[in-house]
Design an enzyme around this catalytic site. Structure first.
Site, PDB file in Angstrom:
ATOM      1  N   ASP A   3     -10.090   0.178   3.766  1.00  0.00           N
ATOM      2  CA  ASP A   3      -8.878  -0.605   4.283  1.00  0.00           C
ATOM      3  C   ASP A   3      -9.180  -0.904   5.839  1.00  0.00           C
ATOM      4  O   ASP A   3      -9.887  -0.390   6.499  1.00  0.00           O
ATOM      5  CB  ASP A   3      -7.657   0.274   4.404  1.00  0.00           C
ATOM      6  CG  ASP A   3      -6.481  -0.187   4.596  1.00  0.00           C
ATOM      7  OD1 ASP A   3      -6.350  -1.237   5.190  1.00  0.00           O
ATOM      8  OD2 ASP A   3      -5.343   0.425   4.208  1.00  0.00           O
ATOM      9  N   ASP A  48      -6.964  -6.343   2.262  1.00  0.00           N
ATOM     10  CA  ASP A  48      -7.087  -6.641   3.651  1.00  0.00           C
ATOM     11  C   ASP A  48      -8.421  -6.010   4.501  1.00  0.00           C
ATOM     12  O   ASP A  48      -8.713  -6.236   5.506  1.00  0.00           O
ATOM     13  CB  ASP A  48      -5.930  -6.463   4.726  1.00  0.00           C
ATOM     14  CG  ASP A  48      -5.509  -5.129   4.939  1.00  0.00           C
ATOM     15  OD1 ASP A  48      -6.267  -4.218   4.817  1.00  0.00           O
ATOM     16  OD2 ASP A  48      -4.293  -4.917   5.364  1.00  0.00           O
ATOM     17  N   ASP A  70      -7.359  -1.575  -0.341  1.00  0.00           N
ATOM     18  CA  ASP A  70      -6.650  -2.673   0.356  1.00  0.00           C
ATOM     19  C   ASP A  70      -7.514  -3.782   0.518  1.00  0.00           C
ATOM     20  O   ASP A  70      -8.416  -3.851   1.063  1.00  0.00           O
ATOM     21  CB  ASP A  70      -5.906  -2.019   1.500  1.00  0.00           C
ATOM     22  CG  ASP A  70      -4.777  -3.016   2.216  1.00  0.00           C
ATOM     23  OD1 ASP A  70      -4.850  -4.244   2.018  1.00  0.00           O
ATOM     24  OD2 ASP A  70      -3.827  -2.410   2.774  1.00  0.00           O
ATOM     25  N   HIS A 107      -6.749  -0.964   8.051  1.00  0.00           N
ATOM     26  CA  HIS A 107      -5.792   0.201   8.764  1.00  0.00           C
ATOM     27  C   HIS A 107      -6.146   1.830   8.149  1.00  0.00           C
ATOM     28  O   HIS A 107      -6.518   1.889   7.061  1.00  0.00           O
ATOM     29  CB  HIS A 107      -4.386  -0.565   8.355  1.00  0.00           C
ATOM     30  CG  HIS A 107      -4.259  -1.812   8.720  1.00  0.00           C
ATOM     31  ND1 HIS A 107      -4.395  -2.801   7.873  1.00  0.00           N
ATOM     32  CD2 HIS A 107      -3.977  -2.434   9.897  1.00  0.00           C
ATOM     33  CE1 HIS A 107      -4.265  -4.097   8.313  1.00  0.00           C
ATOM     34  NE2 HIS A 107      -3.927  -3.791   9.522  1.00  0.00           N
ATOM     35  N   HIS A 148       0.772  -1.227   0.075  1.00  0.00           N
ATOM     36  CA  HIS A 148       0.050   0.031   0.188  1.00  0.00           C
ATOM     37  C   HIS A 148       0.791   1.184   0.174  1.00  0.00           C
ATOM     38  O   HIS A 148       0.293   2.479  -0.173  1.00  0.00           O
ATOM     39  CB  HIS A 148      -0.865   0.181   1.125  1.00  0.00           C
ATOM     40  CG  HIS A 148      -2.279   0.946   0.884  1.00  0.00           C
ATOM     41  ND1 HIS A 148      -3.506   0.447   1.765  1.00  0.00           N
ATOM     42  CD2 HIS A 148      -2.665   1.496   0.043  1.00  0.00           C
ATOM     43  CE1 HIS A 148      -4.450   1.414   1.034  1.00  0.00           C
ATOM     44  NE2 HIS A 148      -3.943   1.941   0.169  1.00  0.00           N
ATOM     45  N   ASP A 183      -3.365   3.622   8.025  1.00  0.00           N
ATOM     46  CA  ASP A 183      -2.316   4.066   7.167  1.00  0.00           C
ATOM     47  C   ASP A 183      -1.733   5.584   7.465  1.00  0.00           C
ATOM     48  O   ASP A 183      -1.434   6.094   6.392  1.00  0.00           O
ATOM     49  CB  ASP A 183      -2.295   3.717   5.507  1.00  0.00           C
ATOM     50  CG  ASP A 183      -2.289   2.283   5.553  1.00  0.00           C
ATOM     51  OD1 ASP A 183      -2.173   1.396   6.638  1.00  0.00           O
ATOM     52  OD2 ASP A 183      -2.933   1.733   4.372  1.00  0.00           O
ATOM     53  N   GLU A 229      -1.872  -4.872  -2.185  1.00  0.00           N
ATOM     54  CA  GLU A 229      -1.735  -5.857  -1.007  1.00  0.00           C
ATOM     55  C   GLU A 229      -2.030  -7.345  -1.393  1.00  0.00           C
ATOM     56  O   GLU A 229      -2.512  -8.183  -0.442  1.00  0.00           O
ATOM     57  CB  GLU A 229      -2.414  -5.444   0.182  1.00  0.00           C
ATOM     58  CG  GLU A 229      -1.569  -4.097   0.818  1.00  0.00           C
ATOM     59  CD  GLU A 229      -0.334  -4.332   1.457  1.00  0.00           C
ATOM     60  OE1 GLU A 229       0.257  -5.413   1.527  1.00  0.00           O
ATOM     61  OE2 GLU A 229       0.419  -3.424   1.972  1.00  0.00           O
ATOM     62  N   HIS A 237       4.234   1.011   4.283  1.00  0.00           N
ATOM     63  CA  HIS A 237       3.056   0.771   3.733  1.00  0.00           C
ATOM     64  C   HIS A 237       1.801   0.978   4.759  1.00  0.00           C
ATOM     65  O   HIS A 237       0.550   1.120   4.566  1.00  0.00           O
ATOM     66  CB  HIS A 237       2.974  -0.642   3.391  1.00  0.00           C
ATOM     67  CG  HIS A 237       2.579  -1.663   4.502  1.00  0.00           C
ATOM     68  ND1 HIS A 237       2.068  -2.863   4.392  1.00  0.00           N
ATOM     69  CD2 HIS A 237       3.042  -1.520   5.575  1.00  0.00           C
ATOM     70  CE1 HIS A 237       1.974  -3.534   5.422  1.00  0.00           C
ATOM     71  NE2 HIS A 237       2.506  -2.752   6.498  1.00  0.00           N
TER      72      HIS A 237
END
Length: 299
Positions: free
Chosen positions: A122, A228, A226, A124, A99, A126, A271, A139
């Site tokens: 996402d 994830d 992303d 997360h 990412h 980030d 990712e 990332h």
């Protein structure tokens, strides 16, 4: 949506510490992304992959910024490529790769819009910097960098100005935020729809609110997805899986609603790690979601 798509792969694995995500672009191509988009009537140009340098070996990286110089070089190249895609009046579709490549995508896109919006799909945030990151992996920093926070090598790509404003960002699907990220979100009042909000409101309402919020204030919107963000059950091939994520069906609904909004002006899917995957399921999920984003319907 622009019928001319220029796709660029970024086989980057230097923004994190698990090998294999550099093969993500190949896995996505193998899953039939070009064929799927062409079947929807788009003209797709595959511009190939950005060349990635080796890990920082000769010049030591600054503290808590792993592979800063190689990551910077790749994102400089990507920003230039995305800018050139806009110059040719095409839609930039970026496939990764970790990412950290969002730094280059957003930098390249930001020069073409007065108020670029971002949907950050996402698990997360980030939003880390070298000062707040528990790992030093870049990332986990691309959204912070795009907002103008971080090492000058990264924040100065294309221009020294911040590429986006915090009020023009919506995070969807977050369920793992570090302490420094939570502090920034509270301070900036950035809209964040965690899994708590998704469960309580439903994905349809979350996306309705996100679209309504951005469409009146932004003249372009970048989607940074992303894999994830999805639950590991539906997307097992990611480097930082977090259980309790967005479902495959919820994600398709989100992409379908973005297609109906017709305001996405660039996107990246990142990712995908084939080494950690099961029979290329995660790349196939990415391609299926691209289909929905670009207007694929059952009837």
């Amino acid at each position: 949506m622009n019928q001319n798509i220029s796709m660029v792969g970024v086989p980057m694995d230097l923004g994190q510490n698990r090998r294999g995500v550099d093969m993500g672009p190949s896995a996505i191509r193998y899953a039939g992304v070009i064929e799927r988009l062409e079947a929807l009537g788009y003209r797709v140009e595959d511009k190939g992959d950005i060349a990635i340098e080796k890990k920082d070996a000769v010049k030591a990286s600054p503290k808590n910024l792993s592979n800063l110089y190689a990551v910077t070089k790749a994102n400089e190249k990507l920003a230039e490529t995305v800018a050139s895609i806009y110059e040719k009046n095409a839609f930039p579709l970026v496939i990764g790769g970790d990412h950290s490549i969002a730094i280059g995508t957003i930098a390249g896109a930001s020069g073409y819009f007065e108020n670029l919006g971002v949907i950050w799909y996402d698990a997360h945030g980030d939003l880390n910097t070298a000062q707040t990151s528990p790992s030093g992996n870049i990332h986990g920093m691309p959204l912070a960098v795009s907002l103008g926070m971080g090492h000058p090598s990264l924040t100065n790509i294309q221009t020294s100005k911040p590429k986006i404003k915090p009020e023009n960002v919506v995070i969807i699907g977050a369920r793992e935020l570090d302490a420094g990220e939570k502090d920034y979100i509270r301070q900036s009042k950035m809209p964040v729809y965690t899994m708590h909000e998704v469960d309580r409101l439903g994905m349809s309402e979350v996306m309705r609110r996100a679209i309504t919020y951005l469409e009146d204030k932004c003249d372009g919107v970048h989607l940074s997805l992303d894999l994830d963000g999805l639950d590991p059950h539906d997307a097992p091939g990611v480097g930082t899986p977090v259980i309790g994520g967005l479902s495959y069906r919820e994600s398709h609904l989100a992409m379908e609603m973005l297609a109906e909004s017709d305001f996405i002006t660039s996107c990246e899917f990142v990712e995908v790690n084939p080494i950690l995957d099961e029979k290329n399921r995660t790349a196939e999920a990415a391609v299926a979601l691209m289909g929905s984003l670009f207007g694929e319907k059952l009837k």
